[in-house]
Design a protein around this motif. Structure first.
Motif, short mmCIF file in Angstrom:
data_model
loop_
_atom_site.label_atom_id
_atom_site.label_comp_id
_atom_site.label_asym_id
_atom_site.label_seq_id
_atom_site.Cartn_x
_atom_site.Cartn_y
_atom_site.Cartn_z
N ILE A 5 0.86 -1.17 0.00
CA ILE A 5 0.00 0.00 0.00
C ILE A 5 0.90 1.23 0.00
O ILE A 5 1.81 1.34 0.83
N ASP A 7 1.32 5.67 -1.34
CA ASP A 7 0.68 6.88 -1.85
C ASP A 7 0.89 7.01 -3.35
O ASP A 7 0.00 7.42 -4.09
N LYS A 178 -7.55 1.31 -12.61
CA LYS A 178 -8.03 2.15 -11.54
C LYS A 178 -9.45 1.74 -11.15
O LYS A 178 -10.31 1.50 -12.02
N ASP A 181 -10.93 5.51 -6.39
CA ASP A 181 -9.79 6.42 -6.24
C ASP A 181 -8.45 5.69 -6.15
O ASP A 181 -7.42 6.32 -5.89
N THR A 182 -8.46 4.37 -6.35
CA THR A 182 -7.26 3.56 -6.13
C THR A 182 -6.75 2.95 -7.43
O THR A 182 -7.52 2.36 -8.20
N HIS A 184 -4.35 0.08 -9.16
CA HIS A 184 -3.82 -1.26 -8.89
C HIS A 184 -2.74 -1.54 -9.93
O HIS A 184 -3.02 -1.55 -11.13
N GLU A 194 -1.06 -0.93 -4.46
CA GLU A 194 -2.28 -0.13 -4.44
C GLU A 194 -1.91 1.27 -3.99
O GLU A 194 -1.21 1.44 -2.98
N CYS A 195 -2.35 2.26 -4.75
CA CYS A 195 -1.90 3.63 -4.48
C CYS A 195 -2.90 4.64 -5.02
O CYS A 195 -3.79 4.30 -5.81
N GLY A 196 -2.72 5.87 -4.61
CA GLY A 196 -3.60 6.95 -5.05
C GLY A 196 -3.11 7.67 -6.28
O GLY A 196 -3.90 8.32 -6.98
#
Length: 390
Positions: A5, A7, A178, A181-182, A184, A194-196
């Motif tokens: 996980i 950002d 996507k 909001d995530t 992959h 997994e990130c923004g």
């Protein structure tokens, strides 16, 4: 499967990706840097190492000057100078038409506060007596510099790692999607992130990721031929470049002369190869001997290249996706990315953390390719040359 996980996931461990990860980590972001090979292996580590200010696209100067300030503080930033050297840069003209070009380039540079000296043949003979008679005029920028590209990207990535960045090498990204909001990000080593935010800094391989989100650009791969000679008595202090690009040369204090012999050569991003045909080596050395006759007897001891992406207007893609929030592109640097690399990384970190950057990036938007663009004359020459490469 290993699941991380974060950002931000940065795709591509070249100079752009490494600087972006570094500046994001300094702002407290959790970053995963993913590289299909090893950090700095392609054009980021195999380029000429020029930190040239004069002769750039006018709209790039705010970014270029911001980057140069970072280069000048490199040792403070990463604890390693990476052979940064404020050598200065001579832009050489062979005829009056080329003199007009370098004078125009100088005017643009001067409008951004860069000091340029205009030198005629007599002045060149006094200050740089080793130049051949073919050079009739030159402009000199004392702030221009060089650094060792083989050292820089690994050094930046090491410091980024010490700041908490997860650096993953020998790991190819297979899928980016996507959901809400995530993002992959799936890889061929069973790593999933997994990130923004996703930063697409994958160089000549970046287009496949952009196209997954409905964006494209006419990117094509090529390689910049590079050569190095045996050591020779040290006498060339500035970088030397001709307007036509046939000679881009510098001598390091150890005596070796590094030469970029444009036009570029063909590259194959699938086979991961950028061979340099022997005819290019011979042609480049002949051109070098005309500019610096004392090097006529030098022997080439190594030839290499890397794979980089080019676009028809010879400008990169830098900035936010126009289809997908959280996706940021930075690719297609057309052989000019080494100098602006740290500036690009800083700007991308600002976009992600602050939501914007004060440095103007609009000329580099990926959306410009939705309409007809003006094709650079240099692109036309280079593209024809690459197609004809044996």
């Amino acid at each position: 499967m290993t699941r991380l996980i974060a950002d931000v996931a940065v795709l591509g461990g070249g100079l752009i990706g490494s600087w972006t990860a570094y500046f994001l980590a300094r702002r407290g972001k959790r970053v995963v840097l993913i590289e299909k090979g090893v950090v700095g292996a392609q054009s980021s580590g195999t380029n000429f190492g020029n930190l040239r200010l004069q002769g750039r696209f006018p709209g790039q100067y705010p970014l270029s000057l911001r980057a140069q300030d970072l280069w000048e503080r490199l040792e403070d930033l990463i604890g390693d100078s990476c052979e940064f050297d404020a050598t200065g840069h001579l832009y050489c003209a062979f005829d009056e038409a080329e003199r007009d070009k370098i004078d125009h380039y100088a005017e643009v540079s001067e409008s951004y506060g860069i000091r340029i000296e205009h030198l005629d043949r007599a002045q060149l003979k006094r200050r740089f007596p080793w130049l051949g008679r073919k050079v009739i005029a030159a402009t000199y920028s004392a702030r221009d510099a060089t650094a060792n590209p083989r050292l820089v990207t690994p050094a930046v990535a090491r410091v980024a790692k010490s700041l908490g960045v997860t650096v993953v090498e020998h790991c190819a990204v297979r899928e980016v999607r996507k959901s809400g909001d995530t993002f992959h990000v799936d890889t061929d080593t069973d790593l999933q992130v997994e990130c923004g935010h996703v930063v697409n800094a994958a160089g000549a391989w970046a287009l496949e990721f952009a196209e997954r989100f409905g964006e494209t650009a006419p990117l094509f791969p090529a390689g910049p031929p590079q050569f190095v000679t045996e050591p020779f008595p040290y006498f060339i202090t500035p970088s030397v470049q001709t307007v036509d690009g046939s000679v881009i040369a510098r001598q390091i204090p150890r005596g070796n002369v590094i030469l970029a012999g444009y036009p570029r050569t063909a590259a194959d991003p699938i086979l991961n190869r950028a061979p340099v045909p022997p005819v290019k080596t011979l042609a480049a050395m002949e051109c070098l001997a005309e500019v610096v006759p004392a090097l006529r007897s030098c022997h080439v001891i190594r030839v290499w290249s890397g794979i980089e992406g080019y676009l028809p207007d010879m400008l990169p893609v830098i900035g936010q996706s126009e289809t997908t929030p959280g996706l940021i592109h930075a690719f297609g640097f057309c052989g000019h990315g080494f100098q602006i690399g740290p500036g690009v990384g800083l700007c991308l970190s600002e976009i992600i953390v602050d939501g914007h950057t004060e440095t103007p990036l609009s000329p580099f938007a990926i959306g410009r390719f939705q309409q007809e663009i003006e094709v650079s004359d240099k692109f036309k020459r280079e593209f024809d040359a690459v197609r004809k490469t044996p």
